[in-house]
Design a protein around this motif. Sequence first.
Motif, PDB file in Angstrom:
ATOM      1  N   MET A  56       0.842  -1.212   0.000  1.00 35.38           N
ATOM      2  CA  MET A  56       0.000   0.000   0.000  1.00 35.38           C
ATOM      3  C   MET A  56       0.870   1.252   0.000  1.00 35.38           C
ATOM      4  N   HIS A  57       1.936   1.253   0.766  1.00 34.67           N
ATOM      5  CA  HIS A  57       2.824   2.417   0.842  1.00 34.67           C
ATOM      6  C   HIS A  57       3.526   2.656  -0.500  1.00 34.67           C
ATOM      7  N   GLU A  58       4.128   1.603  -1.052  1.00 36.37           N
ATOM      8  CA  GLU A  58       4.887   1.747  -2.299  1.00 36.37           C
ATOM      9  C   GLU A  58       4.010   2.130  -3.477  1.00 36.37           C
ATOM     10  N   ASN A  59       2.750   1.684  -3.471  1.00 45.30           N
ATOM     11  CA  ASN A  59       1.851   1.937  -4.597  1.00 45.30           C
ATOM     12  C   ASN A  59       0.788   2.991  -4.294  1.00 45.30           C
ATOM     13  N   GLU A  60       0.896   3.611  -3.125  1.00 46.59           N
ATOM     14  CA  GLU A  60       0.032   4.728  -2.718  1.00 46.59           C
ATOM     15  C   GLU A  60      -1.462   4.440  -2.879  1.00 46.59           C
ATOM     16  N   PHE A  61      -1.923   3.388  -2.214  1.00 48.18           N
ATOM     17  CA  PHE A  61      -3.342   3.066  -2.214  1.00 48.18           C
ATOM     18  C   PHE A  61      -3.682   2.447  -0.858  1.00 48.18           C
ATOM     19  N   MET A  62      -4.958   2.349  -0.563  1.00 48.64           N
ATOM     20  CA  MET A  62      -5.378   1.653   0.648  1.00 48.64           C
ATOM     21  C   MET A  62      -6.593   0.799   0.316  1.00 48.64           C
ATOM     22  N   SER A  63      -6.439  -0.517   0.513  1.00 40.34           N
ATOM     23  CA  SER A  63      -7.493  -1.458   0.160  1.00 40.34           C
ATOM     24  C   SER A  63      -7.181  -2.800   0.815  1.00 40.34           C
ATOM     25  N   HIS A  64      -8.182  -3.662   0.885  1.00 42.34           N
ATOM     26  CA  HIS A  64      -7.951  -5.023   1.337  1.00 42.34           C
ATOM     27  C   HIS A  64      -7.440  -5.893   0.193  1.00 42.34           C
ATOM     28  N   THR A  65      -7.514  -5.390  -1.027  1.00 43.73           N
ATOM     29  CA  THR A  65      -7.012  -6.098  -2.197  1.00 43.73           C
ATOM     30  C   THR A  65      -5.642  -5.539  -2.538  1.00 43.73           C
ATOM     31  N   GLY A  66      -4.651  -6.414  -2.659  1.00 45.14           N
ATOM     32  CA  GLY A  66      -3.294  -5.981  -2.984  1.00 45.14           C
ATOM     33  C   GLY A  66      -3.196  -5.459  -4.406  1.00 45.14           C
TER      34      GLY A  66
ATOM     35  N   SER B 125      -5.930 -11.308  -2.129  1.00 43.91           N
ATOM     36  CA  SER B 125      -6.811 -11.134  -0.969  1.00 43.91           C
ATOM     37  C   SER B 125      -5.969 -11.337   0.296  1.00 43.91           C
ATOM     38  N   PRO B 126      -6.510 -10.990   1.468  1.00 51.98           N
ATOM     39  CA  PRO B 126      -5.780 -11.308   2.701  1.00 51.98           C
ATOM     40  C   PRO B 126      -5.469 -12.806   2.818  1.00 51.98           C
ATOM     41  N   GLY B 127      -6.396 -13.659   2.413  1.00 50.60           N
ATOM     42  CA  GLY B 127      -6.158 -15.103   2.458  1.00 50.60           C
ATOM     43  C   GLY B 127      -5.015 -15.532   1.554  1.00 50.60           C
ATOM     44  N   ASP B 128      -4.921 -14.929   0.367  1.00 45.53           N
ATOM     45  CA  ASP B 128      -3.800 -15.217  -0.538  1.00 45.53           C
ATOM     46  C   ASP B 128      -2.478 -14.862   0.129  1.00 45.53           C
ATOM     47  N   ARG B 129      -2.448 -13.710   0.791  1.00 44.83           N
ATOM     48  CA  ARG B 129      -1.211 -13.257   1.435  1.00 44.83           C
ATOM     49  C   ARG B 129      -0.820 -14.167   2.599  1.00 44.83           C
ATOM     50  N   LEU B 130      -1.815 -14.745   3.289  1.00 41.98           N
ATOM     51  CA  LEU B 130      -1.511 -15.687   4.375  1.00 41.98           C
ATOM     52  C   LEU B 130      -0.918 -16.985   3.821  1.00 41.98           C
ATOM     53  N   ILE B 131      -1.473 -17.472   2.725  1.00 41.87           N
ATOM     54  CA  ILE B 131      -0.940 -18.693   2.096  1.00 41.87           C
ATOM     55  C   ILE B 131       0.511 -18.452   1.663  1.00 41.87           C
ATOM     56  N   ARG B 132       0.823 -17.265   1.175  1.00 38.46           N
ATOM     57  CA  ARG B 132       2.194 -16.948   0.731  1.00 38.46           C
ATOM     58  C   ARG B 132       3.213 -17.068   1.859  1.00 38.46           C
ATOM     59  N   VAL B 133       2.779 -16.835   3.093  1.00 34.14           N
ATOM     60  CA  VAL B 133       3.708 -16.943   4.227  1.00 34.14           C
ATOM     61  C   VAL B 133       3.554 -18.293   4.939  1.00 34.14           C
ATOM     62  N   ASP B 134       2.939 -19.262   4.242  1.00 39.07           N
ATOM     63  CA  ASP B 134       2.775 -20.629   4.742  1.00 39.07           C
ATOM     64  C   ASP B 134       1.903 -20.701   5.991  1.00 39.07           C
ATOM     65  N   TYR B 135       0.860 -19.867   6.023  1.00 41.73           N
ATOM     66  CA  TYR B 135      -0.124 -19.923   7.101  1.00 41.73           C
ATOM     67  C   TYR B 135      -1.393 -20.484   6.490  1.00 41.73           C
ATOM     68  N   HIS B 136      -1.767 -21.667   6.912  1.00 34.45           N
ATOM     69  CA  HIS B 136      -2.926 -22.359   6.345  1.00 34.45           C
ATOM     70  C   HIS B 136      -4.131 -22.079   7.238  1.00 34.45           C
ATOM     71  N   TRP B 137      -4.943 -21.143   6.804  1.00 34.94           N
ATOM     72  CA  TRP B 137      -6.031 -20.592   7.616  1.00 34.94           C
ATOM     73  C   TRP B 137      -7.325 -21.361   7.433  1.00 34.94           C
ATOM     74  N   SER B 138      -8.130 -21.315   8.491  1.00 31.24           N
ATOM     75  CA  SER B 138      -9.508 -21.775   8.382  1.00 31.24           C
ATOM     76  C   SER B 138     -10.441 -20.572   8.370  1.00 31.24           C
ATOM     77  N   THR B 139      -9.994 -19.467   8.939  1.00 32.53           N
ATOM     78  CA  THR B 139     -10.735 -18.216   8.903  1.00 32.53           C
ATOM     79  C   THR B 139      -9.755 -17.068   9.079  1.00 32.53           C
ATOM     80  N   TYR B 140     -10.090 -15.924   8.533  1.00 31.27           N
ATOM     81  CA  TYR B 140      -9.218 -14.763   8.669  1.00 31.27           C
ATOM     82  C   TYR B 140     -10.027 -13.476   8.560  1.00 31.27           C
TER      83      TYR B 140
END
Length: 168
Positions: free
Chosen positions: A79-89, A94-109
Amino acid sequence: MKVFNTIIATVAPLILIAYSNNIALPEPNRELDKNIILSLVNEYRTTGADCGDEYHPPVDPLKWNNKLQSAAQAHSNDMHENEFMSHTGSDGSSPGDRLIRVDYHWSTYGENVAMGEILTEETVVDGWMASPGHCKIIMNASFEEMAVARSDMYWTQVFAREIDRQNR
């Protein structure tokens, strides 16, 4: 078969602006104090909170998770580098996509974001709690873990519960 219960912040991002002649402005790139922010959030969770006109009873405190912090930091940086604010990168994630990228396997977020010139741990949590939608995410009993990250004036708060490792 994996079943995912997804909770995504559908409230508008929070833009906070605070003005005062009597406060010392925080350094924009100072490291945030995770102990302060976790304590503030858990104080609300363990005492209950009014989210708008809806009362949320006390729920269990959250634990800090470094994988969630990595996902939050990546989103705040984006958000800082691209000067925007959103839940979508900026890449459509999505936030869930970003959690999977850091090897966090979520059931809810869930995710809260904020932007503001002179935010501190206290003012950003106060701002989220003053917003009914953000407050409901903080008070959600489904979450077990949390992390927050900041890049300049862009803040990301991530909540999640990991899938039971035996069921993966």
